[in-house]
Write a protein that holds these residues in place. Structure first.
Motif, short mmCIF file in Angstrom:
data_model
loop_
_atom_site.label_atom_id
_atom_site.label_comp_id
_atom_site.label_asym_id
_atom_site.label_seq_id
_atom_site.Cartn_x
_atom_site.Cartn_y
_atom_site.Cartn_z
N ILE A 20 -41.63 -16.09 25.23
CA ILE A 20 -41.22 -17.42 24.31
C ILE A 20 -40.75 -18.01 25.98
O ILE A 20 -41.46 -18.59 26.70
CB ILE A 20 -39.20 -17.17 24.69
N ILE A 21 -40.16 -17.00 27.13
CA ILE A 21 -40.52 -17.30 28.14
C ILE A 21 -41.98 -17.25 28.74
O ILE A 21 -42.40 -18.40 29.67
CB ILE A 21 -39.70 -16.19 29.18
N ARG A 22 -42.32 -16.21 28.88
CA ARG A 22 -43.93 -16.23 28.93
C ARG A 22 -44.69 -17.96 28.80
O ARG A 22 -45.60 -18.33 29.11
CB ARG A 22 -44.58 -15.20 27.64
N ASN A 23 -44.54 -18.67 27.82
CA ASN A 23 -44.81 -19.80 27.21
C ASN A 23 -44.19 -20.94 28.08
O ASN A 23 -44.35 -21.76 27.34
CB ASN A 23 -45.39 -19.79 25.87
N LYS A 24 -42.50 -20.19 28.72
CA LYS A 24 -42.54 -21.61 28.76
C LYS A 24 -41.61 -21.04 30.46
O LYS A 24 -40.43 -21.40 31.04
CB LYS A 24 -40.85 -21.92 28.91
N LYS A 25 -42.17 -20.54 31.32
CA LYS A 25 -42.54 -20.91 32.71
C LYS A 25 -42.00 -21.87 33.69
O LYS A 25 -41.37 -21.20 34.40
CB LYS A 25 -43.87 -19.53 33.04
N GLU A 26 -42.14 -23.36 33.16
CA GLU A 26 -41.38 -23.85 33.82
C GLU A 26 -40.02 -24.00 33.45
O GLU A 26 -39.76 -24.59 34.09
CB GLU A 26 -42.32 -25.40 33.15
N LYS A 27 -39.31 -23.69 32.60
CA LYS A 27 -38.34 -23.85 32.42
C LYS A 27 -36.86 -22.71 32.42
O LYS A 27 -36.21 -22.79 32.92
CB LYS A 27 -38.15 -24.58 30.78
N PHE A 28 -37.67 -21.27 32.08
CA PHE A 28 -37.27 -20.08 32.32
C PHE A 28 -38.00 -19.28 33.45
O PHE A 28 -39.07 -18.93 33.54
CB PHE A 28 -36.72 -19.39 31.25
N LYS A 29 -36.29 -18.54 33.92
CA LYS A 29 -36.97 -17.50 34.69
C LYS A 29 -35.95 -16.13 34.78
O LYS A 29 -35.08 -16.62 34.32
CB LYS A 29 -36.02 -18.04 36.59
N VAL A 30 -36.54 -15.24 34.53
CA VAL A 30 -35.96 -13.82 34.15
C VAL A 30 -35.19 -12.99 35.38
O VAL A 30 -35.61 -13.42 36.40
CB VAL A 30 -36.94 -12.81 33.77
N LEU A 31 -33.88 -13.35 35.50
CA LEU A 31 -33.27 -12.52 36.32
C LEU A 31 -32.74 -11.34 36.18
O LEU A 31 -32.94 -10.72 37.63
CB LEU A 31 -31.85 -13.36 36.40
N ALA A 32 -32.86 -10.83 35.37
CA ALA A 32 -32.62 -9.11 35.38
C ALA A 32 -33.08 -8.90 33.63
O ALA A 32 -33.20 -9.21 32.64
CB ALA A 32 -31.15 -9.11 34.83
N LEU A 33 -33.35 -7.56 33.74
CA LEU A 33 -33.98 -6.53 32.48
C LEU A 33 -32.80 -5.54 32.32
O LEU A 33 -32.76 -4.67 33.20
CB LEU A 33 -35.46 -6.34 32.50
#
Length: 383
Positions: A20-33
């Motif tokens: 989902i994030i990969r396809n919405k990089k303009e909206k979501f940023k991964v802070l932690a995994l």
């Protein structure tokens, strides 16, 4: 730009969330995994998504990640998950780790009044009353369910008022062994139990689906999430897994959510709610290709997990914690070929019978009972 923490990024829910994030990089940023033991996949995710923080469940994984990313802030184990729950920069935390280990991070995120995208049903099963008490203390915190069933209920409830709800109807695929007799299940192999007909899931949840314990846990979770009495929570076997769950209102209307057997939609909704957004990652359901929708009663005599969960839920207090912990260890023993499939029910039932019911006042109570139950099961059935 929403900053997202993903607990359990190497599992099924976590990898779907990253899609989902990969396809919405303009909206979501991964802070932690966070991952448990699959550090090789976690390293690939670190390279692609550049998180600021990481937690890993094993010493070996910790060493490998620190060696490859010396400037990355890396945590380890249960305390690491708790640390990720305490990140003030977070906008949304997806809790998709398996088991009671996810409760602490959820508690920390509530205290910071964050949005929790909850895919860890044990949080509400083992600690539902405590979590609901916390949510009243921190009213800006919110839980958006990610499980397909609870997401469907969440969406369906938007069609009416809480006071007008007659029943919640949770649908179940029926699991790998729908239609089987107890005699046929006596010598089931692990490989057979892991062949779910509709969903691609982790090993533990696939076994839970086969025993219907998973559906029982969902009943308890629905009670805690939506405040509906157990008498008004029904379970219906729906083999096609197209209708993910429904809500019946007092006027006779039944509102349900239809969709493909894919977790990406409920994950994205938990990230974007109250908005609904298009994404290349999401698949549409073609109703013209759906030949039929069927519904049937679950066979409670064969699949005892459902009734055990209703019993634990109605008793309340510490009993759902015992149910959850005993089931986790019983499933582990089955997956390791230490017990037979039907013995999962025996272990849960015996653990519940042995337990002296206690009040749940805080997180320490939950963890104490969880650990004690696991130790009791290991000691008696670990062989």
């Amino acid at each position: 730009m929403k900053k997202i923490v993903i607990l359990g990024s190497t599992g099924s829910i976590g990898t779907n969330a990253l899609e989902i994030i990969r396809n919405k990089k303009e909206k979501f940023k991964v802070l932690a995994l966070s991952g448990h033991s699959n550090y090789k996949l976690l390293i690939k995710q670190i390279i692609e998504f550049s998180p600021k923080y990481v937690s890993i469940g094993t010493e070996k994984g910790y060493g490998e990640i620190k060696k490859q990313f010396p400037n990355l802030k890396v945590f380890i184990g249960r305390e690491g998950l708790k640390k990720l729950g305490q990140l003030v920069e977070t906008d949304i935390i997806l809790v998709s780790v398996i088991g009671a280990i996810g409760i602490e991070a959820t508690v920390e995120a509530i205290k910071l009044e964050k949005r929790i995208a909850l895919a860890n049903k044990e949080t509400m099963v083992a600690g539902g009353s405590y979590i609901n008490k916390l949510l009243k203390q921190y009213p800006n915190a919110e839980i958006i369910p990610v499980d397909s069933e609870h997401s469907a209920i969440f969406q369906s409830l938007l069609s009416g008022k809480k006071k007008d709800v007659k029943n919640i109807i949770i649908t179940a695929s029926g699991g790998t062994f729908r239609g089987k007799t107890r005699e046929e299940l006596k010598n089931i192999k692990v490989s057979e139990a892991l062949k779910h007909p509709n969903w691609s899931m982790g090993r533990k949840i696939t076994i839970d689906s086969s025993t219907l314990v998973n559906k029982g846990l969902e009943v308890i979770e629905a009670h805690e999430l939506f405040g509906v009495d157990y008498e008004n929570i029904k379970v219906m076997v729906h083999p096609e897994s197209i209708v993910h769950s429904m809500v019946e209102f007092n006027d006779g209307a039944i509102i349900g959510q239809f969709g493909v057997t894919d977790m990406k939609l409920p994950i994205q909704l938990a990230f974007t709610y109250p908005d609904r957004e298009e994404s290349p990652a999401l698949k549409s359901l073609d109703l013209l290709k759906v030949k039929s929708l069927t519904f049937e009663e679950p066979n409670r005599k064969v699949f005892k997990g459902l009734d055990l969960a209703y019993r634990a839920g109605k008793i309340g207090k510490s009993m759902p914690t015992v149910l959850n912990a005993a089931n986790e260890i019983a499933v582990e023993l089955f997956l390791n070929e230490k017990i037979k499939f039907l013995e999962i029910y025996d272990i849960i039932e015996e653990a519940m019978a042995e337990h002296k019911i206690e009040e749940i006042d805080d997180l320490e109570d939950i963890l104490k009972i969880d650990i004690a139950t696991r130790e009791w099961v290991y000691k008696k059935f670990g062989r």
